[in-house]
Design a protein around this motif. Sequence first.
Motif, PDB file in Angstrom:
ATOM      1  N   ALA A   1       9.137  -9.126   5.352  1.00  0.00           N
ATOM      2  CA  ALA A   1       8.219  -7.999   5.229  1.00  0.00           C
ATOM      3  C   ALA A   1       8.082  -7.240   4.063  1.00  0.00           C
ATOM      4  O   ALA A   1       8.624  -6.325   4.172  1.00  0.00           O
ATOM      5  CB  ALA A   1       8.268  -7.190   6.665  1.00  0.00           C
ATOM      6  N   THR A   2       8.171  -7.981   2.781  1.00  0.00           N
ATOM      7  CA  THR A   2       8.321  -7.340   1.533  1.00  0.00           C
ATOM      8  C   THR A   2       6.959  -6.586   1.057  1.00  0.00           C
ATOM      9  O   THR A   2       7.386  -5.806   0.051  1.00  0.00           O
ATOM     10  CB  THR A   2       8.567  -8.622   0.605  1.00  0.00           C
ATOM     11  N   GLY A   3       6.134  -6.513   1.861  1.00  0.00           N
ATOM     12  CA  GLY A   3       4.844  -5.685   1.524  1.00  0.00           C
ATOM     13  C   GLY A   3       4.013  -5.636   2.768  1.00  0.00           C
ATOM     14  O   GLY A   3       4.253  -5.759   3.967  1.00  0.00           O
ATOM     15  N   SER A   4       2.911  -5.462   2.407  1.00  0.00           N
ATOM     16  CA  SER A   4       1.966  -5.385   3.682  1.00  0.00           C
ATOM     17  C   SER A   4       1.298  -6.566   4.142  1.00  0.00           C
ATOM     18  O   SER A   4       0.891  -7.507   3.206  1.00  0.00           O
ATOM     19  CB  SER A   4       0.460  -4.328   3.286  1.00  0.00           C
ATOM     20  N   TYR A   5       1.340  -6.876   5.163  1.00  0.00           N
ATOM     21  CA  TYR A   5       0.777  -8.019   5.734  1.00  0.00           C
ATOM     22  C   TYR A   5      -0.817  -7.933   5.692  1.00  0.00           C
ATOM     23  O   TYR A   5      -1.269  -6.848   5.865  1.00  0.00           O
ATOM     24  CB  TYR A   5       1.211  -8.695   7.088  1.00  0.00           C
ATOM     25  N   PRO A   6      -1.434  -8.866   5.655  1.00  0.00           N
ATOM     26  CA  PRO A   6      -3.126  -8.843   5.417  1.00  0.00           C
ATOM     27  C   PRO A   6      -3.468  -8.185   6.810  1.00  0.00           C
ATOM     28  O   PRO A   6      -4.414  -7.464   6.847  1.00  0.00           O
ATOM     29  CB  PRO A   6      -3.600 -10.058   5.190  1.00  0.00           C
ATOM     30  N   THR A   7      -3.154  -8.699   7.934  1.00  0.00           N
ATOM     31  CA  THR A   7      -3.479  -8.357   9.237  1.00  0.00           C
ATOM     32  C   THR A   7      -2.202  -8.125  10.170  1.00  0.00           C
ATOM     33  O   THR A   7      -1.164  -8.535   9.795  1.00  0.00           O
ATOM     34  CB  THR A   7      -4.571  -9.272   9.870  1.00  0.00           C
ATOM     35  N   LYS A   8      -2.677  -7.483  11.351  1.00  0.00           N
ATOM     36  CA  LYS A   8      -1.515  -7.354  12.390  1.00  0.00           C
ATOM     37  C   LYS A   8      -1.156  -8.588  12.777  1.00  0.00           C
ATOM     38  O   LYS A   8      -0.119  -8.719  13.045  1.00  0.00           O
ATOM     39  CB  LYS A   8      -2.155  -6.303  13.277  1.00  0.00           C
ATOM     40  N   ALA A   9      -2.317  -9.372  13.029  1.00  0.00           N
ATOM     41  CA  ALA A   9      -1.837 -10.648  13.532  1.00  0.00           C
ATOM     42  C   ALA A   9      -0.855 -11.600  12.670  1.00  0.00           C
ATOM     43  O   ALA A   9      -0.224 -12.421  12.922  1.00  0.00           O
ATOM     44  CB  ALA A   9      -3.067 -11.635  13.793  1.00  0.00           C
ATOM     45  N   ASP A  10      -1.199 -11.554  11.371  1.00  0.00           N
ATOM     46  CA  ASP A  10      -0.240 -12.068  10.226  1.00  0.00           C
ATOM     47  C   ASP A  10       1.257 -11.606  10.601  1.00  0.00           C
ATOM     48  O   ASP A  10       2.156 -12.456  10.461  1.00  0.00           O
ATOM     49  CB  ASP A  10      -0.773 -11.749   8.891  1.00  0.00           C
ATOM     50  N   ALA A  11       1.426 -10.361  10.718  1.00  0.00           N
ATOM     51  CA  ALA A  11       2.569  -9.654  10.855  1.00  0.00           C
ATOM     52  C   ALA A  11       3.365 -10.209  12.183  1.00  0.00           C
ATOM     53  O   ALA A  11       4.484 -10.644  12.017  1.00  0.00           O
ATOM     54  CB  ALA A  11       2.581  -8.256  11.145  1.00  0.00           C
ATOM     55  N   HIS A  12       2.565 -10.326  13.080  1.00  0.00           N
ATOM     56  CA  HIS A  12       3.007 -10.948  14.529  1.00  0.00           C
ATOM     57  C   HIS A  12       3.684 -12.373  14.165  1.00  0.00           C
ATOM     58  O   HIS A  12       4.827 -12.790  14.691  1.00  0.00           O
ATOM     59  CB  HIS A  12       2.077 -11.016  15.492  1.00  0.00           C
TER      60      HIS A  12
ATOM     61  N   GLU B   1       0.931  -1.088   0.132  1.00  0.00           N
ATOM     62  CA  GLU B   1      -0.048  -0.122  -0.239  1.00  0.00           C
ATOM     63  C   GLU B   1       0.808   1.130  -0.240  1.00  0.00           C
ATOM     64  O   GLU B   1       2.014   1.380   0.667  1.00  0.00           O
ATOM     65  CB  GLU B   1      -0.919  -0.013   1.378  1.00  0.00           C
ATOM     66  N   TYR B   2       0.362   2.274  -0.701  1.00  0.00           N
ATOM     67  CA  TYR B   2       1.163   3.389  -0.475  1.00  0.00           C
ATOM     68  C   TYR B   2       0.649   4.561   0.071  1.00  0.00           C
ATOM     69  O   TYR B   2      -0.470   5.263  -0.281  1.00  0.00           O
ATOM     70  CB  TYR B   2       1.484   4.017  -2.321  1.00  0.00           C
ATOM     71  N   ARG B   3       0.876   4.600   1.374  1.00  0.00           N
ATOM     72  CA  ARG B   3       0.488   5.540   2.429  1.00  0.00           C
ATOM     73  C   ARG B   3       1.787   6.135   3.024  1.00  0.00           C
ATOM     74  O   ARG B   3       2.680   5.688   2.716  1.00  0.00           O
ATOM     75  CB  ARG B   3      -0.548   4.937   3.297  1.00  0.00           C
ATOM     76  N   ALA B   4       1.644   7.323   3.594  1.00  0.00           N
ATOM     77  CA  ALA B   4       2.579   7.845   4.261  1.00  0.00           C
ATOM     78  C   ALA B   4       3.254   6.954   5.212  1.00  0.00           C
ATOM     79  O   ALA B   4       2.724   6.451   5.968  1.00  0.00           O
ATOM     80  CB  ALA B   4       2.332   9.114   5.070  1.00  0.00           C
ATOM     81  N   ARG B   5       4.619   6.817   5.110  1.00  0.00           N
ATOM     82  CA  ARG B   5       5.482   6.075   6.027  1.00  0.00           C
ATOM     83  C   ARG B   5       5.517   6.546   7.366  1.00  0.00           C
ATOM     84  O   ARG B   5       5.913   7.994   7.361  1.00  0.00           O
ATOM     85  CB  ARG B   5       6.704   5.661   5.560  1.00  0.00           C
ATOM     86  N   PRO B   6       5.510   6.140   8.404  1.00  0.00           N
ATOM     87  CA  PRO B   6       5.524   6.730   9.634  1.00  0.00           C
ATOM     88  C   PRO B   6       7.103   7.032   9.941  1.00  0.00           C
ATOM     89  O   PRO B   6       7.711   6.119   9.700  1.00  0.00           O
ATOM     90  CB  PRO B   6       4.954   5.902  10.651  1.00  0.00           C
ATOM     91  N   ARG B   7       7.139   7.863  10.764  1.00  0.00           N
ATOM     92  CA  ARG B   7       8.746   8.376  11.183  1.00  0.00           C
ATOM     93  C   ARG B   7       8.690   7.472  12.671  1.00  0.00           C
ATOM     94  O   ARG B   7       8.011   7.217  13.360  1.00  0.00           O
ATOM     95  CB  ARG B   7       8.856   9.632  11.858  1.00  0.00           C
TER      96      ARG B   7
ATOM     97  N   ILE C   1       6.308  -1.832  10.152  1.00  0.00           N
ATOM     98  CA  ILE C   1       5.812  -2.848   9.545  1.00  0.00           C
ATOM     99  C   ILE C   1       4.445  -2.775   8.951  1.00  0.00           C
ATOM    100  O   ILE C   1       3.592  -2.154   9.557  1.00  0.00           O
ATOM    101  CB  ILE C   1       5.743  -4.147  10.281  1.00  0.00           C
ATOM    102  N   ALA C   2       4.222  -2.840   7.663  1.00  0.00           N
ATOM    103  CA  ALA C   2       3.092  -2.439   6.956  1.00  0.00           C
ATOM    104  C   ALA C   2       2.140  -3.461   7.119  1.00  0.00           C
ATOM    105  O   ALA C   2       2.471  -4.642   6.876  1.00  0.00           O
ATOM    106  CB  ALA C   2       3.457  -1.949   5.679  1.00  0.00           C
ATOM    107  N   THR C   3       0.912  -3.493   7.507  1.00  0.00           N
ATOM    108  CA  THR C   3      -0.213  -4.280   7.463  1.00  0.00           C
ATOM    109  C   THR C   3      -1.335  -3.582   6.936  1.00  0.00           C
ATOM    110  O   THR C   3      -1.366  -2.267   6.782  1.00  0.00           O
ATOM    111  CB  THR C   3      -0.602  -4.977   8.624  1.00  0.00           C
ATOM    112  N   ARG C   4      -2.407  -4.268   6.383  1.00  0.00           N
ATOM    113  CA  ARG C   4      -3.458  -3.604   5.772  1.00  0.00           C
ATOM    114  C   ARG C   4      -4.609  -3.073   6.448  1.00  0.00           C
ATOM    115  O   ARG C   4      -5.242  -2.135   6.196  1.00  0.00           O
ATOM    116  CB  ARG C   4      -4.303  -4.902   4.802  1.00  0.00           C
ATOM    117  N   GLU C   5      -4.192  -3.426   7.823  1.00  0.00           N
ATOM    118  CA  GLU C   5      -5.032  -2.833   8.997  1.00  0.00           C
ATOM    119  C   GLU C   5      -4.420  -1.400   9.475  1.00  0.00           C
ATOM    120  O   GLU C   5      -5.183  -0.490   9.870  1.00  0.00           O
ATOM    121  CB  GLU C   5      -5.079  -3.804  10.298  1.00  0.00           C
TER     122      GLU C   5
END
Length: 195
Positions: free
Chosen positions: A149-160, A5-11, A46-50
Amino acid sequence: ARHTEYRARPRTTDSAHTRPLAGNLLARRFEVTSSTPAWVSDITYIATREAWLYLAVVLSIQTRQVLGYSLSDRMPDDLVEQAFLNAWHRSPGERSVLFHSDRGSQYASSDFRRTITQLGFVPSMSRKANCWDNAVAESFFATLKNEEATGSYPTKADAHVGIANYIHGFYNPIRRHSSLGNLSPDNYARTLMAA
């Protein structure tokens, strides 16, 4: 491949604070053979879709092992403290070890500084706006984002789950490092204990 997803990256580093800073005692002594025992730490997103997640890690300079980490929806001061405590519980008894980080407000908090010094660690911080002073942690994040972590994980749980599996199931036990004589961090640590 995961959807990116292309959204502003956090600092991840807020160095515009008035908390006390430590000197750069590590001074880029990143060699695994360095006689100065050191742990390094940093935070990435770490990007997730959530939503974004924030990952704090602690690595050993001498073994390149990820000793501890913490994932959170936010970047509270205790994000880095939890990563440190996870590392310390894995390697209790370490004394006079440098704990190196950037100048972020989490690392400069009085609670965090008290925790590491009470456990016998010596704080060290990168120079202002100098990411190369924390190159080992930065390199780990680049590897993580290239291999897991090559892109957005579908969910935060998936990222964990993905981050845990990568660190415990691949990076520490299997992934070879040229700086470790082509051994994995866990195998290299075993050779040090056997020596």
